[in-house]
Design an enzyme around this catalytic site. Structure first.
Site, mmCIF file in Angstrom:
data_model
loop_
_atom_site.group_PDB
_atom_site.id
_atom_site.type_symbol
_atom_site.label_atom_id
_atom_site.label_comp_id
_atom_site.label_asym_id
_atom_site.label_seq_id
_atom_site.Cartn_x
_atom_site.Cartn_y
_atom_site.Cartn_z
ATOM 1 N N ASP A 319 9.741 0.103 1.581
ATOM 2 C CA ASP A 319 10.431 0.772 2.667
ATOM 3 C C ASP A 319 11.483 -0.194 3.203
ATOM 4 O O ASP A 319 11.456 -1.397 2.903
ATOM 5 C CB ASP A 319 9.405 1.117 3.757
ATOM 6 C CG ASP A 319 9.905 2.201 4.681
ATOM 7 O OD1 ASP A 319 11.033 2.683 4.469
ATOM 8 O OD2 ASP A 319 9.169 2.570 5.605
ATOM 9 N N ASP A 635 4.490 2.462 6.274
ATOM 10 C CA ASP A 635 3.852 2.357 7.583
ATOM 11 C C ASP A 635 3.534 3.708 8.204
ATOM 12 O O ASP A 635 2.721 3.800 9.123
ATOM 13 C CB ASP A 635 4.727 1.551 8.559
ATOM 14 C CG ASP A 635 6.148 2.094 8.653
ATOM 15 O OD1 ASP A 635 6.413 3.176 8.089
ATOM 16 O OD2 ASP A 635 6.997 1.438 9.298
ATOM 17 N N GLU A 704 -25.498 -26.463 -24.383
ATOM 18 C CA GLU A 704 -26.769 -25.786 -24.116
ATOM 19 C C GLU A 704 -27.373 -25.219 -25.398
ATOM 20 O O GLU A 704 -28.599 -25.182 -25.575
ATOM 21 C CB GLU A 704 -26.561 -24.644 -23.116
ATOM 22 C CG GLU A 704 -26.291 -25.110 -21.679
ATOM 23 C CD GLU A 704 -25.933 -23.963 -20.755
ATOM 24 O OE1 GLU A 704 -25.706 -24.224 -19.566
ATOM 25 O OE2 GLU A 704 -25.878 -22.807 -21.221
#
Length: 915
Positions: A319, A635, A704
């Site tokens: 806007d 808005d 791991e």
């Protein structure tokens, strides 16, 4: 439609409906309320946080772990999933507490005529056909046709986005753009000044307000790019884990000759090892950190996933008023017959001067200027209240145009309040949209003056004379041509002109003696033209830099405004959004445009002016069909559908309506376009940081898994160097805080000089996989394995077999765990940048990472030396010289990675200087 036809259609008359008629119409049309879609229940909102693909993967992982006889790991994985889901729900619930904004915008009561007399009713009971009274300050309850009006001016910014008051009257006059009919008022707008009587023609969901609400509600939720990406990542990780599990299942059967059942259990353990259980909570917490950082930059994000979507934005539909501009009308030029002046300063504060040739002037030197300022101050119903607190904006009570005139007079040193007291008003002819001017009558002693301001096209025909260097002389055609030329020059720059004139009423035989008898016909003639006040809503000072950043980041900005074509293009070119060659498409043109033509137009430089709400929605939709990631600002109520449709809806927090805020994904607390750009930079940073801690978390999977691989392929000769609980320690303990520290990493240099990432790009790409598993992970696997054998060598290996239980075995697994943790310390430091040197950004600049490193070392020490934890995690104390070796591990790993990054920078230096 003639007024009598309106009365006939609704069965009403000028004195209103009867109570019986109103009751019947209420049954027919329903309550004057905005219906809301049924909201998702809190239970569904809560459960959705446990049903994403990543969450489902963790539920399955926990089940697999339990089935594979790793009960503690399975329960821990489920606990992490539960905690993460609760946190996500709480975060979003706090940000999106439901508000009844559409209902809140409608007034509680309306003053109607029922049974021929005024009554105050609940606005919900207002029906089509009701005659109601509008007064200044009233919110308007329904779409209505004006029966009679006394200088009514309406603020339609909630619908149009433009804050200029619009004149309304009983006579039809078609204006420019949507909602421009002079004899119609709309629900949800506010009467700024004047009074009127009107008959309601549409209420509730049938009003224009309701139609926009319906369009907003019809838009369904679409998965954000990050949600889609996390789903894709989950599939990738699942595929990798299953592929690795399958490989080891086959290897266990055919190479190690394990029984099928035992091989299957082993394969399940490998699958769990390669699923990063800490990823989901780390992503959630990282996004939450992004939300917090954005809030500090005046951007409140309602949905966690919206944080990253900002970083992908390719187009911003913005806007104009209040977003790109200050929403504070400012006079910057004055035109008089004798001189032209410029006016410095911006906004509703006295922060400038009137100048000629860059030199300040005083009104004492220029009587024409003094007259223009005096008429502007006297013909004025507005007050400007300066803020009491620093940082607050001035408050105007009246219209923006009149506020600009008040500030203009103050800049010249005029005390407006004293001037009004010295020259009191004795009458007026209010503004109306037909003649487009306002006149006030003032008297001091025996001197009476008529002050007039209005549009130039309405003022010149009724001006006989002109004020020129303090002298009143007849106005000539040459004068009129010169005035019109000046007006066109200003209009071409997107500026608005307001004409100022006056009439000396003393000894004027053409006027009645009593000012009460003065009318439009006899008072607004034979005027003396004084000059033009030229104004605009100035661009925000920081907008130029923000636009430049967008262009550098390959983000296009498209202005979509309700303002005129000339003003829109002027502002767009002035602040650098487009060039002079940009195409301007009006709402009327857009309505006739085929989708294919619109798609083509959106590929080039384009500005949209005088657009309707559904058209803004259409623009956003078409951009999305072109493959763009669209952020749309707004808005007003008119912006809500487009805000909901956009990938990122951005509402204004100061001037925005609650409707717009509800529809948006993000709210700007300062209404500033520059805050959007800052949020986009933050969004890009979040995505970059997601990749960094994805690399960090995944690389620990290799060390791991390595112990299980050694155990398998040695056919049990090498006991498991890492236990299940120790794997859990890395995944959900030591890894977490450094990973969160990576989520708080600042933007790397040049992040806003890169184009938005492609939709085909993914979080987990080939480079991250190779770096995680084949580089960081492989090195950590080797170092941790060396640590395991190092402890065993101190206790007689290889002369004796590797310990499978007891103190030596516990010390060896402890050393393996500790080596992985210290390798992860190096990984946390190395992951902070992609190719930039970590020393260039400050090796100690991210305190969260170092806090996480201190935490993981402290946690490791607790596991090693606290007896209760030793038994739970199968650890044992290690010697001081072991600690020395451990603290030495990160140093060469960081230096080697720095060498690699240096090589990459030199390799790519000719192509890009962006790290």
């Amino acid at each position: 439609m003639h007024m009598n036809d309106v009365y006939k259609y609704f069965g009403t008359k000028e004195t209103g409906l009867t109570s019986e008629q109103a009751a019947g119409l209420l049954k027919k049309f329903g309550k004057n309320t905005i219906q809301r879609n049924k909201k998702q229940s809190q239970l569904k909102s809560f459960l959705k946080n446990f049903t994403s693909l990543m969450a489902i993967l963790l539920w399955i992982s926990g089940f697999i772990a339990i089935f594979a006889q790793m009960v503690e790991l399975g329960i821990a994985i489920w606990a992490v999933n539960v905690i993460n889901g609760i946190f996500s729900y709480w975060q979003e619930h706090q940000a999106q507490k439901a508000t009844d904004s559409l209902l809140k915008m409608l007034p509680t009561y309306a003053q109607v005529l029922r049974d021929g007399k005024p009554q105050q009713i609940n606005s919900e009971d207002l029906v089509p056909g009701d005659v109601f009274i509008i007064q200044a300050g009233n919110s308007i309850s329904a779409d209505a046709r004006i029966i009679k009006s006394n200088a009514l001016q309406v603020d339609e910014s909630a619908l149009t986005g433009e804050s200029v008051l619009v004149g309304k009257q009983a006579q039809y006059a078609h204006g420019v753009g949507r909602f421009a009919e002079a004899n119609i008022v709309f629900a949800g707008t506010v009467a700024g000044s004047g009074t009127a009587t009107a008959v309601a023609v549409a209420t509730g969901m049938h009003s224009e307000f309701g139609k926009i609400a319906k369009l907003t509600q019809s838009e369904k939720h679409h998965a954000s790019p990050l949600e889609l990406e996390l789903n894709h990542l989950t599939k990738q990780l699942s595929l990798i884990a299953i592929l690795i599990g399958t490989i080891f299942f086959i290897a266990a059967i055919f190479f190690v000759h394990y029984p099928i059942a035992k091989s299957f259990i082993f394969a399940l353990g490998m699958i769990v090892a390669f699923i990063p259980e800490g990823l989901l909570p780390t992503v959630t917490l990282s996004l939450a950190q992004g939300v917090t950082r954005m809030a500090k930059k005046h951007a409140l994000v309602k949905n966690l996933n919206s944080v990253e979507t900002l970083g992908e934005t390719t187009v911003i539909c913005s806007d104009k008023t209040g977003t790109l501009t200050q929403n504070q009308m400012t006079i910057n030029h004055l035109w008089l017959a004798s001189h032209e002046f410029t006016v410095t300063g911006q906004g509703y504060v006295n922060n400038g001067h009137i100048q000629m040739n860059n030199q300040d002037v005083t009104i004492a030197q220029h009587p024409d200027l003094e007259m223009l300022l005096r008429v502007s101050a006297l013909n004025n119903d507005t007050k400007v209240e300066q803020p009491k607190n620093a940082g607050d904006n001035p408050k105007i009570i009246g219209t923006p145009t009149e506020a600009a005139l008040i500030i203009l007079a103050q800049k010249a040193g005029m005390n407006v309040e004293e001037e009004i007291q010295k020259v009191p008003r004795i009458g007026e002819l209010p503004f109306d949209s037909d003649r487009k001017r306002m006149s006030t009558f003032h008297k001091v002693g025996d001197k009476t003056t008529i002050c007039v301001k209005g549009s130039l096209d309405g003022m010149l025909p009724i001006s006989d004379t002109i004020l020129d260097n303090g002298t009143v002389r007849p106005i000539t055609e040459a004068d009129k041509q010169q005035i019109n030329a000046a007006d066109k020059k200003y209009a071409a720059q997107g500026l608005r002109s307001l004409a100022i004139a006056y009439r000396d009423a003393n000894d004027d035989d053409r006027l009645p003696n009593d000012p009460k008898d003065w009318t439009i016909e006899n008072a607004e003639t034979h005027l003396t033209f004084v000059g033009l006040t030229v104004m605009q809503d100035p661009p925000r000072p920081e907008i130029y830099e923000a636009v430049r950043k967008c262009h550098e980041a390959s983000i296009r900005i498209i202005m979509v405004t309700g303002d005129s074509s000339l003003t829109a293009k002027s502002i767009a070119t002035k602040i650098g959004i487009t060039s002079d060659n940009a195409r301007v498409i009006t709402g009327d043109e857009l309505a006739e445009m085929h989708t294919a033509d619109l798609k083509k137009a959106l590929e080039g430089e384009v500005i949209f002016a005088r657009v309707a709400p559904e058209q803004k929605y259409r623009i956003v939709s078409t951009l999305q069909s072109n493959g763009e990631i669209v952020a749309s600002t707004g808005d007003g109520v008119n912006d809500a559908p487009a805000l909901k449709k956009a990938d990122i809806g951005v509402a204004m927090g100061v001037t925005g309506t609650d409707v717009a805020k509800d529809a948006a994904d993000m709210i700007l607390t300062d209404d500033n376009f520059a805050s959007i750009v800052a949020a986009i930079e933050e969004g890009r940073t979040v995505y970059s940081n997601l990749q960094k801690f994805l690399l960090y978390i995944l690389n620990s999977n290799m060390p791991e898994a390595a112990p299980s691989i050694l155990f398998l392929f040695s056919r049990g000769l090498i006991p498991l160097p890492l236990t299940v609980m120790q794997i859990l320690t890395v995944d959900l303990g030591t890894d977490m805080l450094p990973a969160l520290g990576l989520g708080a990493e600042k933007s790397e240099p040049g992040i806003m000089k890169q184009p938005p990432r492609l939709r085909t790009a993914h979080l987990l790409n080939r480079g991250i996989i190779l770096k995680a598993f084949a580089w960081y992970g492989m090195v950590a696997s080797i170092i941790s394995t060396i640590g395991y054998f190092f402890v065993n060598s101190q206790h007689g290996w290889p002369n004796i077999a590797l310990a499978a239980s007891g103190p030596v075995y516990q010390e060896a697994t402890t050393m393996t765990l500790a080596a992985i943790v210290f390798c992860q310390i190096a990984a946390a430091i190395n992951c902070r940048t992609k190719n930039s040197s970590v020393f260039s950004i400050g090796i100690f600049s991210n305190r969260r990472i170092w806090g996480g490193i201190v935490f993981e070392v402290a946690l490791l020490a607790l596991l090693i030396y606290v007896p209760f934890l030793q038994g739970l995690f199968n650890t044992a104390p290690i010697d001081w010289h072991d600690w020395v070796l451990l603290f030495c591990i990160p140093i060469p790993l960081v230096l080697i990675e720095e060498a690699r990054k240096l090589f990459m920078r030199k390799k790519h230096a000719p192509k890009s200087n962006v790290a």
